[in-house]
Design an enzyme around this catalytic site. Structure first.
Site, PDB file in Angstrom:
ATOM      1  N   MET A 133       0.854  -1.204   0.000  1.00 59.48           N
ATOM      2  CA  MET A 133       0.000   0.000   0.000  1.00 59.48           C
ATOM      3  C   MET A 133       0.884   1.245   0.000  1.00 59.48           C
ATOM      4  O   MET A 133       0.449   2.322   0.397  1.00 59.48           O
ATOM      5  CB  MET A 133      -0.921  -0.002   1.217  1.00 59.48           C
ATOM      6  N   GLY A 134       2.147   1.118  -0.397  1.00 58.21           N
ATOM      7  CA  GLY A 134       3.057   2.254  -0.393  1.00 58.21           C
ATOM      8  C   GLY A 134       3.608   2.508   0.997  1.00 58.21           C
ATOM      9  O   GLY A 134       3.565   1.628   1.860  1.00 58.21           O
ATOM     10  N   HIS A 163       9.277  -3.956   3.094  1.00 58.29           N
ATOM     11  CA  HIS A 163       8.819  -4.077   1.698  1.00 58.29           C
ATOM     12  C   HIS A 163      10.005  -4.297   0.761  1.00 58.29           C
ATOM     13  O   HIS A 163       9.934  -5.105  -0.171  1.00 58.29           O
ATOM     14  CB  HIS A 163       8.112  -2.788   1.265  1.00 58.29           C
ATOM     15  N   SER A 191       4.530   0.598   8.257  1.00 57.09           N
ATOM     16  CA  SER A 191       4.335   1.964   7.742  1.00 57.09           C
ATOM     17  C   SER A 191       3.737   2.843   8.825  1.00 57.09           C
ATOM     18  O   SER A 191       3.915   4.057   8.821  1.00 57.09           O
ATOM     19  CB  SER A 191       3.410   1.935   6.531  1.00 57.09           C
TER      20      SER A 191
HETATM   21  O1  PAF Z   1      -0.278  -5.796   3.880  1.00 52.59           O
HETATM   22  C1  PAF Z   1      -0.630  -4.844   3.145  1.00 52.59           C
HETATM   23  O2  PAF Z   1       0.103  -3.872   2.927  1.00 52.59           O
HETATM   24  C2  PAF Z   1      -2.007  -4.863   2.499  1.00 52.59           C
HETATM   25  O3  PAF Z   1      -2.945  -5.443   3.348  1.00 52.59           O
HETATM   26  C3  PAF Z   1      -2.010  -5.558   1.120  1.00 52.59           C
HETATM   27  C4  PAF Z   1      -1.643  -7.021   1.201  1.00 52.59           C
HETATM   28  C5  PAF Z   1      -1.024  -4.839   0.191  1.00 52.59           C
HETATM   29  C6  PAF Z   1      -3.408  -5.465   0.507  1.00 52.59           C
HETATM   30  O4  PAF Z   1      -3.833  -4.148   0.352  1.00 52.59           O
END
Ligand code: PAF
Length: 282
Positions: free
Chosen positions: A30-31, A37, A186
């Site tokens: 989700m950025g 990440h 985040s």
């Molecule tokens: O874990 C996340 O960041 C979110 O829940 C995901 C898996 C990208 C789905 O929006």
């Protein structure tokens, strides 16, 4: 690095690489990217020829009372981080493309989505399952990588993929932590310095609760200890602090092969989650 804005862009990119015989890893995000990440993208690049992270702040997994509006948005910095690990493309679709007017489908994965996070955030897993299913179908990667920090989410996605026969392997990657063991998230940017001191206690308490549950202490006692320890550490409210069967998230039973300690708790208006496995304490 190619920035893919639409489904047409994504499909053309994937098709070209498939035709060249390449395997594809996919990293949903989700950025507001952090080292957790970045690790997922690096792991994707080790396991497949190309790795495509996506950035989409999914409104469907936030309740109206939650932090969608204030969720950190750092697209330029995110793109720099992805470039730095040499991913060759990133998918950045718009909300209008993902959920066009009249979008009416949602996916419920019953059972595994119901306890813990499912009780505290009843809308959450339906939103996650819907977006992840849609994105996996859009990209059709060979593998998709998710962090173990969102442990229940990982189990929900594995079940979704198994039930729907989606031809993708879901990989869980161990949680990335700071030097004091705080799970990267985040949402950590919301924490002040004193709140961070409280937050770092969560992983310590989870490990200790797991140790106790594996020793001579009854699970209920270990859980009661964990709840008290989080409160004494300064957490304002504890949603749950439990030791569960790592596969089903049911209470531990004689059939349980491995356990997982999981907690969710609030510091002010920030909600933190974390979990630890048996392997973290043995
Ligand atoms: O874990 C996340 O960041 C979110 O829940 C995901 C898996 C990208 C789905 O929006």
């Amino acid at each position: 690095m190619d920035i893919l804005y639409t489904l047409t862009d994504l499909r053309a990119y994937v098709r070209a690489h498939r035709q060249a015989g390449k395997t594809i890893a996919f990293v949903p995000t989700m950025g507001a990217l952090h080292d957790g990440h970045v690790t997922l993208v690096r792991e994707g690049l080790k396991r497949a020829d190309i790795c495509i992270p996506y950035i989409f702040l999914n409104p469907k997994q936030f309740a109206p009372t939650e932090d969608l509006a204030s969720y950190p948005k750092t697209l330029d910095a995110d793109l720099d981080k992805i470039r730095a690990v040499r991913a060759s493309a990133v998918y950045v679709p718009s909300a209008a493309n993902i959920y066009p007017e009249g979008f009416a489908t949602s996916i419920t994965v019953s059972g595994i989505s119901e306890p813990l996070e499912g009780l505290c955030r009843p809308h959450f897993f339906q939103g996650v399952a819907t977006i992840v299913a849609k994105m996996l179908i859009q990209c059709l990667p060979d593998i998709a990588l998710f962090g173990e920090k969102d442990y229940q989410q990982l189990l929900v996605i594995k079940k979704l993929v198994a039930d729907m026969d989606l031809p993708v392997t879901i990989l869980g990657i161990p949680t990335v932590r700071d030097s004091r063991g705080l799970a990267l998230s985040s949402r950590n940017v919301y924490l002040s310095a004193p709140e961070r001191e409280i937050a770092v206690q969560m992983n310590v308490i989870l490990k200790e609760m797991m140790k106790k549950s594996l020793g001579s202490v009854r699970i209920e006692e270990a859980e009661a200890w964990g709840l008290d320890a989080l409160t004494n550490a300064g957490f304002d409210r504890v949603d749950y602090c439990v030791v569960r069967d790592a596969q089903t998230l049911h209470p531990v039973s004689p059939d349980t092969q491995t356990r997982r300690a999981l907690a969710a708790a609030w510091i002010g208006t920030t909600r933190l989650i974390d979990n630890r496995g048996e392997h973290d304490v043995t």
